[in-house]
Structures are given as structure tokens and as C-alpha cells.
Design a protein around this motif. Structure first.
Motif, PDB file in Angstrom:
ATOM      1  N   ILE A 158       0.776  -1.166   0.062  1.00 23.06           N
ATOM      2  CA  ILE A 158      -0.019  -0.139   0.078  1.00 23.06           C
ATOM      3  C   ILE A 158       0.831   1.157   0.179  1.00 23.06           C
ATOM      4  CG2 ILE A 158      -2.177  -1.251   1.215  1.00 23.06           C
ATOM      5  CD1 ILE A 158      -1.141   0.239   3.772  1.00 23.06           C
ATOM      6  N   ASP A 159       0.537   2.524  -0.178  1.00 18.59           N
ATOM      7  CA  ASP A 159       0.955   3.672  -0.236  1.00 18.59           C
ATOM      8  C   ASP A 159       1.737   3.851   0.942  1.00 18.59           C
ATOM      9  OD1 ASP A 159       0.468   4.191  -3.096  1.00 18.59           O
ATOM     10  OD2 ASP A 159      -0.855   5.597  -2.559  1.00 18.59           O
ATOM     11  N   MET A 160       2.712   4.549   0.850  1.00 25.16           N
ATOM     12  CA  MET A 160       3.397   5.162   2.279  1.00 25.16           C
ATOM     13  C   MET A 160       3.903   6.459   2.039  1.00 25.16           C
ATOM     14  SD  MET A 160       6.981   3.660   4.150  1.00 25.16           S
ATOM     15  CE  MET A 160       7.951   4.088   2.795  1.00 25.16           C
ATOM     16  N   ASN A 161       3.170   7.478   2.983  1.00 21.81           N
ATOM     17  CA  ASN A 161       3.745   8.876   2.891  1.00 21.81           C
ATOM     18  C   ASN A 161       4.705   8.991   4.196  1.00 21.81           C
ATOM     19  OD1 ASN A 161       2.054   9.374   0.755  1.00 21.81           O
ATOM     20  ND2 ASN A 161       0.572  10.663   1.868  1.00 21.81           N
ATOM     21  N   VAL A 162       5.725  10.014   3.883  1.00 24.56           N
ATOM     22  CA  VAL A 162       6.738  10.080   4.840  1.00 24.56           C
ATOM     23  C   VAL A 162       6.621  11.566   5.623  1.00 24.56           C
ATOM     24  CG1 VAL A 162       9.143  10.186   5.648  1.00 24.56           C
ATOM     25  CG2 VAL A 162       8.186   8.262   4.042  1.00 24.56           C
ATOM     26  N   MET A 163       6.514  11.700   6.999  1.00 24.76           N
ATOM     27  CA  MET A 163       6.776  12.931   7.436  1.00 24.76           C
ATOM     28  C   MET A 163       7.997  13.631   7.249  1.00 24.76           C
ATOM     29  SD  MET A 163       5.213  14.818   9.852  1.00 24.76           S
ATOM     30  CE  MET A 163       3.968  13.986  10.854  1.00 24.76           C
ATOM     31  N   ILE A 164       8.074  14.764   6.921  1.00 29.46           N
ATOM     32  CA  ILE A 164       9.486  15.504   6.858  1.00 29.46           C
ATOM     33  C   ILE A 164       9.190  16.577   8.128  1.00 29.46           C
ATOM     34  CG2 ILE A 164      10.970  16.880   5.753  1.00 29.46           C
ATOM     35  CD1 ILE A 164      10.822  14.000   4.529  1.00 29.46           C
ATOM     36  N   VAL A 167       9.088   6.305  -1.668  1.00 30.63           N
ATOM     37  CA  VAL A 167       8.015   6.472  -0.997  1.00 30.63           C
ATOM     38  C   VAL A 167       6.828   7.035  -1.935  1.00 30.63           C
ATOM     39  CG1 VAL A 167       9.504   7.095   0.805  1.00 30.63           C
ATOM     40  CG2 VAL A 167       8.515   9.127  -0.603  1.00 30.63           C
ATOM     41  N   ASP A 168       5.786   7.483  -1.370  1.00 27.26           N
ATOM     42  CA  ASP A 168       4.455   7.906  -2.262  1.00 27.26           C
ATOM     43  C   ASP A 168       4.096   9.198  -1.996  1.00 27.26           C
ATOM     44  OD1 ASP A 168       3.819   5.138  -3.840  1.00 27.26           O
ATOM     45  OD2 ASP A 168       3.813   4.549  -1.592  1.00 27.26           O
ATOM     46  N   GLY A 169       4.829   9.949  -1.058  1.00 31.13           N
ATOM     47  CA  GLY A 169       4.192  11.282  -0.929  1.00 31.13           C
ATOM     48  C   GLY A 169       5.205  11.825   0.399  1.00 31.13           C
ATOM     49  N   PHE A 170       4.937  13.039   0.660  1.00 32.80           N
ATOM     50  CA  PHE A 170       5.322  13.636   1.708  1.00 32.80           C
ATOM     51  C   PHE A 170       4.556  14.479   2.731  1.00 32.80           C
ATOM     52  CE2 PHE A 170       8.974  13.171  -1.341  1.00 32.80           C
ATOM     53  CZ  PHE A 170       9.960  12.469  -0.368  1.00 32.80           C
ATOM     54  N   VAL A 171       4.849  14.698   3.928  1.00 39.42           N
ATOM     55  CA  VAL A 171       3.747  15.300   4.813  1.00 39.42           C
ATOM     56  C   VAL A 171       4.727  16.489   5.583  1.00 39.42           C
ATOM     57  CG1 VAL A 171       2.243  14.826   6.791  1.00 39.42           C
ATOM     58  CG2 VAL A 171       2.599  13.205   5.203  1.00 39.42           C
ATOM     59  N   PHE A 172       4.666  17.778   5.572  1.00 37.67           N
ATOM     60  CA  PHE A 172       5.128  18.720   6.021  1.00 37.67           C
ATOM     61  C   PHE A 172       4.302  20.054   6.381  1.00 37.67           C
ATOM     62  CE2 PHE A 172       6.280  18.668   1.626  1.00 37.67           C
ATOM     63  CZ  PHE A 172       5.959  20.008   1.217  1.00 37.67           C
ATOM     64  N   GLY A 173       4.838  20.935   6.869  1.00 33.61           N
ATOM     65  CA  GLY A 173       4.330  22.272   6.945  1.00 33.61           C
ATOM     66  C   GLY A 173       5.217  23.270   7.530  1.00 33.61           C
TER      67      GLY A 173
END
Length: 224
Positions: A54-60, A89-95
Motif C-alpha cells: 500500500i502507499d506510504m507517505n513520509v513525515m518531513i 515513498v509515495d508522498g510527503f507530509v510537512f508544513g
């Protein structure tokens, strides 16, 4: 008919495997649960990727605390995105925010551009932004595909009014993904109020850092 999806926040490869086995659609991999999630190690990313289909997004996120970053921390975030793109990886998570808790447009756009073609989620830094509805437009303008938010409250149930309004204002331009206290006991309410496509939960029910397979199954069932 709209399809509903579950993303599980995982703090170790073991939880990611549990998430996949019990019907989750995507994993958000991070480290340091006590800090609300930080960037996982390359070793954790590699180990988890090997286990998942399945998809895996990674926190930055270089550290806990606020979302205003030094030049050195910003450089670290850029390098991690470049490195982790190579790890399938399939995407990134940040802000990233400014000192006044407005959205740092320049830096967020730079990271979104670096991440291309992978999609980016603006994480719960959104829960401390000033002017939530203008901030929605700014995040869309930065190129993010998803916002992870509790509606600027400690949990999604308390934030349901803001979440409902965000989902309406967002329309099909960006996914508003509720996160922060999402459980099988309240996900049906969230679905009825928001009718959004993605729901985010750690599915941790026992105070450990391991996801509960039964809770994930119940989340999936209640979204059908």
C-alpha cells in the motif's frame, strides 16, 4: 459512489504491517510519537517500504515543537525529501509557518516543487495557523494535495464545525483529511458531516506505539 480511505499514522514498521493487513489504504510513517511525529530514519523508511504494497507517505519534520524552522533545519528538510524520493515513498507530509503562524509560502512551495511528482500533505501545523479559511486558500496555492487537520481543536470531534466548513470551501480542490482523535466510534459522524475521501488515525488504543488491528478493521468497516 464515493470511496472512503483510511490512512494510519505509524511510528514503526510493525504498525505499518498491521495497518496493511487490516485494510488501511495508506500509511503515514513518522518517528517520535510523543512529539506528534518527526522525520523517520532512512532505515525505518527502507524497512517499512520492503513490507508494504500500500502507499506510504513520509513525515518531513526535523523536530517537535513549533513549525518555524531555521535555515539549517530547512536545508535538512530539502535534503531528506531528495533522499527519500529515491526510496520509493509515495508522498510527503510537512508544513512550515512564519513567526506569526501564517503560512510560509516561499518555503512550502520550494518543498512541494522538490517533491514533484509526489503529492504533499500539509500536516497539523494547520491547526495553529491564523485565519483558517484564508490559510486554506494559501495551502492550495502552494500546491499541496491534502490538509491534515483536527479543525484547530484538540480533537476532531471538538473541531467538527470547522472541519465541515473547510470541506465545503475546499470542494474538489484539495482533500481535507480529519486527524487527531479519529476512532471507529466517531468516523461515521465525520463521514456524514464532511463526506471527504480520506480519514487519518493512529489506531493506537493501549498507550503503546503499536497500531491496534481490530481498531483499524473497525475504522475500515465503519467507512463502507
Amino acid at each position: 459512489m464515493k470511496k472512503y480511505h483510511i490512512e494510519i499514522a505509524c511510528f514503526n514498521p510493525e504498525s505499518a504491517v498491521i495497518a496493511q493487513k487490516n485494510g488501511a489504504n495508506r500509511v503515514e510513517l513518522c518517528d517520535e510519537m510523543i512529539e506528534g511525529g518527526t522525520t523517520p530514519s532512512p532505515e525505518a523508511v527502507i524497512a517499512t517500504r520492503e513490507e508494504l504494497t500500500i502507499d506510504m507517505n513520509v513525515m518531513i519534520r526535523p523536530r517537535g515543537g513549533n513549525f518555524v524552522y531555521s535555515d539549517a533545519e530547512f536545508e535538512q528538510m530539502k535534503q531528506e525529501i531528495k533522499e527519500y524520493k529515491k526510496l520509493k515513498v509515495d508522498g510527503f507530509v510537512f508544513g512550515i509557518l512564519n513567526n506569526d503562524n501564517s503560512i510560509n509560502v516561499e518555503r512550502n512551495k520550494e518543498l512541494v516543487f522538490l517533491a514533484r511528482p509526489l503529492p504533499c500533505t500539509f500536516h497539523r501545523a494547520f491547526d495553529v495557523v491564523t485565519d483558517v479559511y484564508n490559510s486554506l486558500e494559501t495551502v492550495i496555492d502552494c500546491g499541496f494535495k491534502t490538509i491534515l487537520t483536527s479543525g484547530q481543536e484538540p480533537n476532531v470531534v471538538e473541531g467538527i464545525t470547522v472541519l465541515e466548513q473547510l470541506a465545503k470551501k475546499a470542494g474538489n480542490r484539495i482533500i481535507i483529511m480529519p486527524g487527531g482523535g479519529v476512532r471507529s466510534s466517531n468516523v461515521t459522524l465525520l463521514k456524514e458531516k464532511m463526506n471527504t475521501t480520506y480519514y487519518h488515525s493512529s489506531a493506537i488504543t493501549d498507550g503503546t506505539e503499536i497500531a491496534d488491528g481490530k481498531e483499524i478493521k473497525a475504522l475500515v468497516t465503519n467507512l463502507k
